[in-house]
Design a protein around this motif. Structure first.
Motif, short mmCIF file in Angstrom:
data_model
loop_
_atom_site.label_atom_id
_atom_site.label_comp_id
_atom_site.label_asym_id
_atom_site.label_seq_id
_atom_site.Cartn_x
_atom_site.Cartn_y
_atom_site.Cartn_z
N ALA A 200 0.82 -1.22 0.00
CA ALA A 200 0.00 0.00 0.00
C ALA A 200 0.85 1.26 0.00
O ALA A 200 0.47 2.29 -0.59
N LYS A 201 2.03 1.19 0.63
CA LYS A 201 2.90 2.36 0.71
C LYS A 201 4.10 2.28 -0.25
O LYS A 201 4.99 3.13 -0.20
N THR A 202 4.12 1.28 -1.10
CA THR A 202 5.21 1.14 -2.06
C THR A 202 5.01 2.11 -3.22
O THR A 202 3.95 2.12 -3.85
N THR A 203 6.01 2.92 -3.48
CA THR A 203 5.90 3.97 -4.50
C THR A 203 5.66 3.39 -5.89
O THR A 203 4.91 3.95 -6.69
N GLU A 204 6.29 2.25 -6.18
CA GLU A 204 6.21 1.68 -7.53
C GLU A 204 4.94 0.88 -7.77
O GLU A 204 4.74 0.36 -8.87
N PHE A 205 4.08 0.77 -6.77
CA PHE A 205 2.83 0.00 -6.89
C PHE A 205 1.61 0.92 -6.79
O PHE A 205 1.57 1.80 -5.95
N LYS A 206 0.66 0.71 -7.69
CA LYS A 206 -0.57 1.51 -7.68
C LYS A 206 -1.80 0.62 -7.83
O LYS A 206 -1.75 -0.38 -8.58
N ARG A 207 -2.85 0.97 -7.17
CA ARG A 207 -4.13 0.28 -7.35
C ARG A 207 -4.89 0.90 -8.51
O ARG A 207 -4.69 2.07 -8.86
N VAL A 208 -5.78 0.11 -9.10
CA VAL A 208 -6.67 0.60 -10.15
C VAL A 208 -8.08 0.54 -9.59
O VAL A 208 -8.69 -0.53 -9.51
#
Length: 319
Positions: free
Chosen positions: A81-89
């Protein structure tokens, strides 16, 4: 998998182009302006880090009896959830975005686990292993544990083997740029080319070459290479090669251009051209001097040989 491989290769490029270059300046204790470049270590950690990476989480979810794409997605969102390189859609709950070096890529978790299993059941593996056909025995000669490896873990192992091989080499890069998306001749799409140059790190590589010191020689090699500029009669050299290099640089007026490191002399392309030109002129003078010496030697040798045969010729003529 192909994006994971591209990230690994890009990190390899970054190491040889940026990190290794900076390590040389640091070890030589040379002041230099750092070039900002995109470090993709965060993306690699997101994909392959032990227990926390996407590949490890897929393997773990496959081992769980009631593991599914939905439970995998929930754990992935919670973990990163706090990883910069990961995003939710938000509009597509089964999808997620990874911020790759070359831009954002959206992935669908639908059938992730099924596609990643890529393995046979233990009973089927045992049955084929005990077949009477030699060819099948050869294909399934490994153990059952090896057959249970997921597609992601197999690819990760093979990719790491490739990287170990590459790390034993000294690479040279040729960047291939697609001029247009249609692979058509005589067609050039400027924006497409610009993005490829930007995402492949070419601009940063050029910048570090301009700001850095791409030409470098050990103190001994530098002195021996450029010593001829001072002429053959100069005698006031210090005893150590580093001191000789300092004096040589001072005599050339390059104190602010050539950087003296612990073991090497480092300089830029423009300074290399100037010193090489001066060296070529000095070599030309030496070559002219050597030619004059040899011509004099050849003329004296010819004269002496003619003087030796002169009495013989006189005798022959008078007889």
């Amino acid at each position: 998998c192909i994006n994971f491989a591209n990230e690994k290769l890009q990190q390899f490029f970054n190491f040889w182009t940026f990190k290794r270059e900076e390590s040389v300046y640091q070890s030589e204790q040379i002041e230099f302006k750092k070039v900002k470049f995109i470090d993709n270590q965060g993306v690699l950690d997101l994909i392959e880090k032990k227990r926390e990476g996407i590949l490890s989480m897929i393997d773990e979810e496959i081992r769980i009896p009631k593991g599914s794409d939905e439970t995998f997605m929930k754990k992935l969102e919670k973990k990163h959830a706090k990883t910069t390189e990961f995003k939710r859609v938000l509009r597509r709950p089964k999808n997620f975005i990874v911020q790759h070096y070359a831009g954002d890529v959206e992935y669908s978790s639908d059938s992730f686990l099924v596609k990643s299993k890529d393995r046979m059941t233990d009973d089927l593996y045992t049955l084929i292993k005990h077949t009477k056909f030699p060819f099948l025995k050869m294909l399934f000669s490994g153990d059952a544990e090896a057959s249970n490896k997921t597609l992601g873990s197999k690819f990760k192992r093979q990719l790491n083997e490739l990287m170990r091989t590459l790390n034993t080499t000294e690479p040279h890069y040729i960047r291939c740029i697609k001029p247009n998306p249609r692979k058509a001749p005589l067609a050039f799409v400027g924006q497409m080319v610009m993005l490829q140059l930007q995402y492949s790190g070419v601009f940063e590589a050029v910048e570090i070459r301009k700001k850095g010191f791409p030409f470098r020689k050990t103190h001994e090699d530098f002195f021996k290479h450029f010593k001829c500029i001072m002429g053959r009669d100069y005698k006031g050299w210090p005893s150590d090669y580093k001191g000789k290099c300092r004096l040589l640089i001072e005599k050339l007026g390059m104190e602010n251009k050539v950087k003296m490191g612990r073991t090497m002399a480092l300089y830029r392309a423009d300074d290399h051209k100037k010193m090489s030109l001066t060296r070529n002129l000095a070599i030309e003078k030496i070559a002219i001097f050597l030619q004059a010496v040899y011509r004099g030697y050849a003329a004296r040798k010819l004269k002496n040989s003619l003087l030796k045969i002169r009495p013989i010729l006189r005798a022959a003529l008078s007889g």
